[in-house]
Motif scaffolding. Structure first.
Motif, PDB file in Angstrom:
ATOM      1  N   VAL A  35      -1.635  17.270 -14.149  1.00 14.20           N
ATOM      2  CA  VAL A  35      -0.981  15.992 -14.482  1.00 14.20           C
ATOM      3  C   VAL A  35       0.543  16.167 -14.598  1.00 14.20           C
ATOM      4  N   LYS A  39       3.363  14.422 -12.276  1.00 17.53           N
ATOM      5  CA  LYS A  39       4.435  13.622 -12.863  1.00 17.53           C
ATOM      6  C   LYS A  39       5.797  14.039 -12.320  1.00 17.53           C
ATOM      7  N   HIS A 101      -3.324  20.636 -28.890  1.00 21.44           N
ATOM      8  CA  HIS A 101      -3.693  19.483 -28.051  1.00 21.44           C
ATOM      9  C   HIS A 101      -4.022  19.918 -26.642  1.00 21.44           C
TER      10      HIS A 101
ATOM     11  N   ASP B  41       7.654  13.356 -22.494  1.00 21.92           N
ATOM     12  CA  ASP B  41       6.881  13.012 -21.300  1.00 21.92           C
ATOM     13  C   ASP B  41       6.488  14.258 -20.497  1.00 21.92           C
ATOM     14  N   THR B  42       6.562  15.438 -21.112  1.00 21.94           N
ATOM     15  CA  THR B  42       6.182  16.668 -20.391  1.00 21.94           C
ATOM     16  C   THR B  42       5.200  17.501 -21.222  1.00 21.94           C
ATOM     17  N   SER B  43       4.417  16.877 -22.030  1.00 20.73           N
ATOM     18  CA  SER B  43       3.371  17.487 -22.878  1.00 20.73           C
ATOM     19  C   SER B  43       3.874  18.556 -23.846  1.00 20.73           C
ATOM     20  N   GLN B  44       5.104  18.435 -24.278  1.00 21.73           N
ATOM     21  CA  GLN B  44       5.601  19.453 -25.192  1.00 21.73           C
ATOM     22  C   GLN B  44       5.865  18.940 -26.603  1.00 21.73           C
ATOM     23  N   LYS B  58      -2.682  14.856 -26.127  1.00 17.66           N
ATOM     24  CA  LYS B  58      -1.397  14.258 -25.806  1.00 17.66           C
ATOM     25  C   LYS B  58      -1.625  13.111 -24.834  1.00 17.66           C
ATOM     26  N   CYS B  60       0.341  11.369 -23.224  1.00 11.87           N
ATOM     27  CA  CYS B  60       1.218  11.331 -22.043  1.00 11.87           C
ATOM     28  C   CYS B  60       0.673  12.216 -20.938  1.00 11.87           C
ATOM     29  N   THR B  61      -0.378  12.977 -21.223  1.00 15.21           N
ATOM     30  CA  THR B  61      -0.921  13.894 -20.220  1.00 15.21           C
ATOM     31  C   THR B  61      -2.396  13.603 -19.980  1.00 15.21           C
TER      32      THR B  61
END
Lengths: 264, 154
Positions: A35, A39, A101, B41-44, B58, B60-61
């Motif tokens: 993903v 993106k 997560h 927006d980068t899973s961090q 998350k 956003c991911t």
């Protein structure tokens, strides 16, 4: 992110049909790499075939081997009670991937199919002499991992499970990149008994590799001291803003010692 | 366009989405639940953390379509009958925030941390478990204090 058609088959055979049909499609498991890659528009598959619908997860511990199904998340591997007794280092490794997560979504099958040169699992599979079970065949970890982001998988082949023989002792130590938690260098050692020790290194090179000089020394004497003074050549190692090749080569020795010292 | 249905904070919702629609976009843009934030927006950064079928992820991911039929809890779903969740209350009491942007994700992660580690979760565990949540204001000190306090009241 470019748009795509989304599929969530519930049977492996259907997943295989879909990926065969959609030549520009991609298989997705936890999506923790794919993903973000989409993106950034570094990948733009026409179709996503999400494998989480297969329900192919779980850990099964037998007397001499452990089977981890491909869809098992890192969080599930990290906390599996039976696995903690059989191969504790594997639980510890899974518990050190990404963050909580990411560990709730990312899977062992996805991780090894992606074969990131700094991923943790490839080191475990190679050191533990694991067997990868795919939708088409079984193959050894040594043959499965090919190089940077490359595996022996064909385009429409799906990882179904990983089988690990239970070693006498094993340990994993990594020097994580402080931001990403990917391994700058990670070393997995496994003592399989009868003088058979395997040492696998991740993060340092283009892909996971075995440190055979260390394997030889540890086969004779499984102690942290045994790897003292065994150098790793920096020639082909990774060099980036995080660490020079020489530094990574040095870290291989340090992480190997820690892995042996912590082996259970 | 495909349609997705899921439970969000107990209500069954559905909407038209694209394949590429992220869970966080569905929550914010389609449902108007803007409590879930997008930071990096980068899973961090973890500002977008929600619970999907009880697991912290998350948003956003995650693809919206991948959450078909699942049960999602966002920060809006924590308070019950007008009373803040004990963890929200603890963040207020302990001043576990400054600008507040990361707070929804921090609280969703905090609730998950306590669920997995118990009411007596240690400071070191909390700090390690906050690996996936970034705060650029507080230096984390009051956040950790708030989570310990909230844990004891959950």
């Amino acid at each position: 992110m470019h748009d795509f058609n989304y599929h969530r088959p519930t049977k492996a055979a259907d997943a295989q049909k879909l990926i065969k049909k959609h030549k520009d499609g991609a298989l997705m498991s936890g999506g923790m790499t794919l993903v973000p890659t989409m993106k950034q528009r570094l990948a733009a598959p026409s179709d996503i075939i999400d494998l989480t619908g297969l329900g192919n997860s779980g850990v099964k511990v037998l007397k001499t081997k452990v089977t981890v199904h491909a869809g098992t998340t890192h969080a599930e591997v990290a906390t599996d009670k039976d696995l903690k007794k059989a191969i504790p280092s594997l639980c510890a490794l899974a518990g050190g991937i990404g963050d909580p997560h990411v560990r709730n979504c990312g899977t062992i099958g996805g991780s090894i199919a992606n074969n990131d040169p700094a991923a943790d699992y490839p080191a475990a599979l190679v050191a533990l002499d694991a067997t990868v079970v795919t939708s088409k065949r079984k193959l050894s970890a040594d043959k499965f991992f090919k190089g940077m982001f490359e595996t022996a998988l064909s385009r429409d082949e799906i990882v179904m499970a990983v089988e690990f023989p239970i070693p006498d002792k094993s340990g994993y130590a990594k020097f994580p990149n402080p931001a990403s938690r990917y391994a700058m260098v990670g070393v997995y050692v496994a003592d399989h008994g009868k003088g058979n020790v395997r040492v696998a290194v991740t993060g340092a090179g283009a892909g996971v590799f075995r440190q055979k000089a260390m394997e030889k020394a540890l086969s004779a004497d499984f102690s942290a001291n045994a790897v003292s003074g065994i150098a790793t050549k920096a020639d082909d190692l990774n060099e980036d803003i995080h660490a020079s090749a020489e530094y990574r080569a040095h870290l291989v020795g340090v992480m190997a010692k820690r892995a042996v010292a912590g082996a259970k | 366009m495909p349609t997705v249905s899921m439970k969000v904070n107990g209500d069954t919702v559905s909407g038209e989405v694209e394949g590429r629609t992220l869970l966080v976009e569905f929550l914010r843009d389609t449902l108007g639940l803007t409590g879930t934030h997008v930071g990096c927006d980068t899973s961090q950064c973890g500002a977008c953390v929600v619970h999907v079928d009880g697991k912290a992820v998350k948003a956003c991911t995650a693809l919206a379509l991948a959450c078909e039929g699942q049960s999602v809890t966002t920060i809006e779903g924590l308070a019950k009958n007008g009373a803040l969740h004990p963890m929200q209350e603890a963040f207020r009491e302990n001043h576990g925030l400054q600008c507040g942007f990361c707070t929804p994700g921090m609280i969703m992660s905090a609730v998950d941390i306590v669920k997995r580690n118990g009411k007596k979760v240690k400071e070191a565990t909390i700090r390690a478990e906050l690996d996936g949540n970034i705060c650029r204001c507080t230096g984390y000190h009051n956040i950790v204090k708030a989570i310990q306090d909230g844990a004891s009241k959950m």
